[in-house]
Design a protein around this motif. Structure first.
Motif, PDB file in Angstrom:
ATOM      1  N   SER A  10      27.008  40.986  42.804  1.00 18.70           N
ATOM      2  CA  SER A  10      28.403  41.247  43.165  1.00 18.70           C
ATOM      3  C   SER A  10      29.143  39.926  43.239  1.00 18.70           C
ATOM      4  O   SER A  10      28.563  38.887  43.550  1.00 18.70           O
ATOM      5  N   GLY A  11      30.442  39.995  42.953  1.00 13.58           N
ATOM      6  CA  GLY A  11      31.269  38.799  43.002  1.00 13.58           C
ATOM      7  C   GLY A  11      32.649  39.138  43.499  1.00 13.58           C
ATOM      8  O   GLY A  11      32.989  40.307  43.697  1.00 13.58           O
ATOM      9  N   LYS A  16      38.965  37.553  48.566  1.00 10.78           N
ATOM     10  CA  LYS A  16      38.116  38.746  48.687  1.00 10.78           C
ATOM     11  C   LYS A  16      38.857  40.064  48.466  1.00 10.78           C
ATOM     12  O   LYS A  16      38.315  41.126  48.738  1.00 10.78           O
ATOM     13  N   ALA A  17      40.078  40.020  47.940  1.00  4.21           N
ATOM     14  CA  ALA A  17      40.811  41.257  47.628  1.00  4.21           C
ATOM     15  C   ALA A  17      40.244  41.934  46.386  1.00  4.21           C
ATOM     16  O   ALA A  17      40.320  43.154  46.256  1.00  4.21           O
ATOM     17  N   ILE A  18      39.681  41.144  45.479  1.00  2.00           N
ATOM     18  CA  ILE A  18      39.092  41.661  44.241  1.00  2.00           C
ATOM     19  C   ILE A  18      37.578  41.521  44.347  1.00  2.00           C
ATOM     20  O   ILE A  18      37.060  40.456  44.687  1.00  2.00           O
ATOM     21  N   ARG A  19      36.881  42.610  44.032  1.00  2.00           N
ATOM     22  CA  ARG A  19      35.422  42.595  44.015  1.00  2.00           C
ATOM     23  C   ARG A  19      34.939  43.321  42.764  1.00  2.00           C
ATOM     24  O   ARG A  19      35.609  44.219  42.267  1.00  2.00           O
ATOM     25  N   THR A  59      34.858  47.029  42.190  1.00  2.00           N
ATOM     26  CA  THR A  59      34.397  47.715  43.393  1.00  2.00           C
ATOM     27  C   THR A  59      35.373  47.603  44.564  1.00  2.00           C
ATOM     28  O   THR A  59      35.115  48.154  45.623  1.00  2.00           O
ATOM     29  N   HIS A  60      36.499  46.917  44.370  1.00  2.00           N
ATOM     30  CA  HIS A  60      37.490  46.858  45.442  1.00  2.00           C
ATOM     31  C   HIS A  60      38.243  48.196  45.494  1.00  2.00           C
ATOM     32  O   HIS A  60      38.072  49.057  44.644  1.00  2.00           O
ATOM     33  N   ASP A 109      28.204  36.534  44.980  1.00  2.00           N
ATOM     34  CA  ASP A 109      27.900  36.561  46.406  1.00  2.00           C
ATOM     35  C   ASP A 109      26.741  35.635  46.728  1.00  2.00           C
ATOM     36  O   ASP A 109      25.813  35.475  45.925  1.00  2.00           O
ATOM     37  N   ARG A 110      26.801  35.062  47.939  1.00  2.00           N
ATOM     38  CA  ARG A 110      25.807  34.086  48.381  1.00  2.00           C
ATOM     39  C   ARG A 110      25.177  34.516  49.696  1.00  2.00           C
ATOM     40  O   ARG A 110      25.772  35.281  50.456  1.00  2.00           O
TER      41      ARG A 110
END
Length: 156
Positions: A10-11, A16-19, A59-60, A109-110
């Protein structure tokens, strides 16, 4: 080797509005030194990761387009780059010629230590478009004039 369908990354954009999510192993994962990537990202090179269109999903919150903006690359109109309307960060690119999506490693994602989750399944295997590099990279990866395995290998 992990089950291809079990690999999910995932990114996101900066705010963080766009996923997004990509499923399976990438078609290509490389450090790109092309002048287009250098200019678009204001960086010497980027980690670009390519997937078939069927592996990519936003996914947002829906409707997705309310948070997204896009622009077509003027010199390559088949390449559409998607960015967040809120923070302006470009998060993905769609190539209508090859029906592939590209995402960038720095936006994945980290974990709590800052490491990209699942790095071993997605890490780059080469440096591409290395002739237009801004800096030399001293590592064991192959250095190619174009795409890995489809162009002249320079070293590595």
């Amino acid at each position: 080797m992990p089950n291809m369908l079990s690999v999910v990354h995932s990114g996101r954009c900066f705010c963080k509005a766009i996923r997004y999510r990509v499923t399976g192993l990438p078609i290509l994962s490389a450090y790109c030194h092309c002048t287009l990537c250098q200019t678009f990202n204001a960086a010497a090179f980027i980690c670009t990761i390519h997937f078939p269109a069927s592996a990519f999903a936003w996914t947002h919150a829906e409707p997705h387009d309310e948070a997204l903006d896009f622009f077509d690359v003027p010199t390559k109109p088949w390449k559409r780059r998607w960015r967040c309307k809120q923070c302006g960060v470009t998060v993905a690119s769609y190539n209508s010629r090859s029906n592939k999506w590209s995402v960038w490693g720095g936006q994945l994602d980290r974990d709590a230590e800052g490491k990209i989750i699942g790095w071993d399944t997605i890490k780059p295997t080469a440096h591409i478009f290395y002739e237009t590099r801004m800096i030399d990279v001293q590592d064991e990866l192959g250095k190619w004039t174009g795409y890995e395995g489809q162009s002249e290998r320079l070293s590595g």
